[in-house]
Design a protein around this motif. Sequence first.
Motif: not given
Length: 516
Positions: A290, A293-294, A313, A316-317, A319-322, A326, A363
Amino acid sequence: MNEEQRLQAGLIKPGIEKPANKVEKDYSKYFETVYTPPSLKEAKKRGKEEIAYHDDFRIEERFLGMGNGRKFYIRTYGCQMNEHDTEVMAGIFIGLGYEPTDTVDDADVILLNTCAIRENAENKVFGELGHLKPLKLEKPDLLIGVCGCMSQEESVVNKILKTYDQVDMIFGTHNIHRLPNILHEAYLSKEMVVEVWSKEGDIIENLPKVRHGNIKAWVNIMYGCDKFCTYCIVPYTRGKERSRRPHDIIQEVRQLAAQGYKEIMLLGQNVNAYGKDFEDIDYRLGDLMDDLRKINIPRIRFTTSHPRDFDDHLIEVLAKGGNLLDHIHLPVQSGSSDILKIMARKYTRESYLELVRKIKAAIPNVTLTTDIIVGFPNETEEQFEETMSLYKEVGFEMAYTYIYSPREGTPAAKMVDNIPMEVKKERLQRLNALVNEMSAEAMKPYKGKIVKVLVEGESKRNPEVLSGYTEKNKLVNFKAPRSVIGEIVEVKITEAKTWSLDGEYIGVVEEDKVMS
């Protein structure tokens, strides 16, 4: 040089198990003082020893210039972790004044960075040592060293001591940072230098690295493994799980982004266990991903996962993609719960499929790949068919497949290897046919589509063609100007093959589109 002089010179550290510098005639006595052989019973007691963090690595002044006028060569076997270790050792060599060379013929130091996963890997190393003997006779001042996972095995070190007198030094995976000391001792000693610590490795930051290229980079996030799968030697060669601190990893990735790297591969024997050993903070792989990814870097991957530690968790993270891709490599090893139990994988067929269901729900376009072992002791035809059916049910797009072979020092090595080799080979052939069939099917939908490809360089088969990989790790070959090497480009797929795609170059992807 007596023990007191060696202590003062830094060749022995006070309070740390004494490394060896002489070959004793009584090998058993020799190992009792410097080496603890792989032991499941002893290894499972791990955890009491405190892991120290060091962020002050530096090459001592007395070693600077050691390599002036000398060249080094490192041959790497095995996994990406070994490749990364080689980058670190190359960085240390450069810091000592050595120059790299691509051939053993003009090298002054040759290191074989070894793998212990399969017997075939070890046989290659012993074969190479045999080939190097005439070179050693021709160049007596040449230093030959064996490092990596094989060096952590008692039987291997014994064999080298008794059979390969052309070897000058042996050192393990925990003390790569001691390379300047080991080289110094090897130059002084007329006997084989052996420094293999049985203690757990510490975390050493700020190690120099010579990375391969400037497009993709490996970043270690943790070391070791606590899973003790019955067939695997890694927990004994790499030690217990120990995680790097988050700020050190984040800083390294930020530096790589600033240097223009396009893809980062996070490495660990079991990356999903990252952070479990932290006592002062609650921070796991999902938290790290998390944060990463920034960072302004187009692609982030990780390997290798263990299904036991792949938590909600993290899903969940991801799945935010960017820039979190995947494509997930999720080794299953077998589709039979009974075989998984014998392997000590600590999950069942059903729980693995439930994990896959969760990942696909979060995903939807995920690509899954895996590792599979066939012919494990006691595997029946029905149990092998369970592996085949699981492969179809999950819809894997690729797999690394292996025939089981026992590794000395593991619990499975004590089992009766009761599956005939012809049966193992036949099962592998059937599995590979399925793997090929499903890979070809997964490639078909790409025809006519436009994909983003990170261009790595010339194709291995045709220098007029460039090649690179998509986000889903599909190999793409296409013709384009060499100036796009290192860029992310768009390619329209014209032909889908079993393991690769051919396409037509469209153009370089704008940076904001890369990060979207």
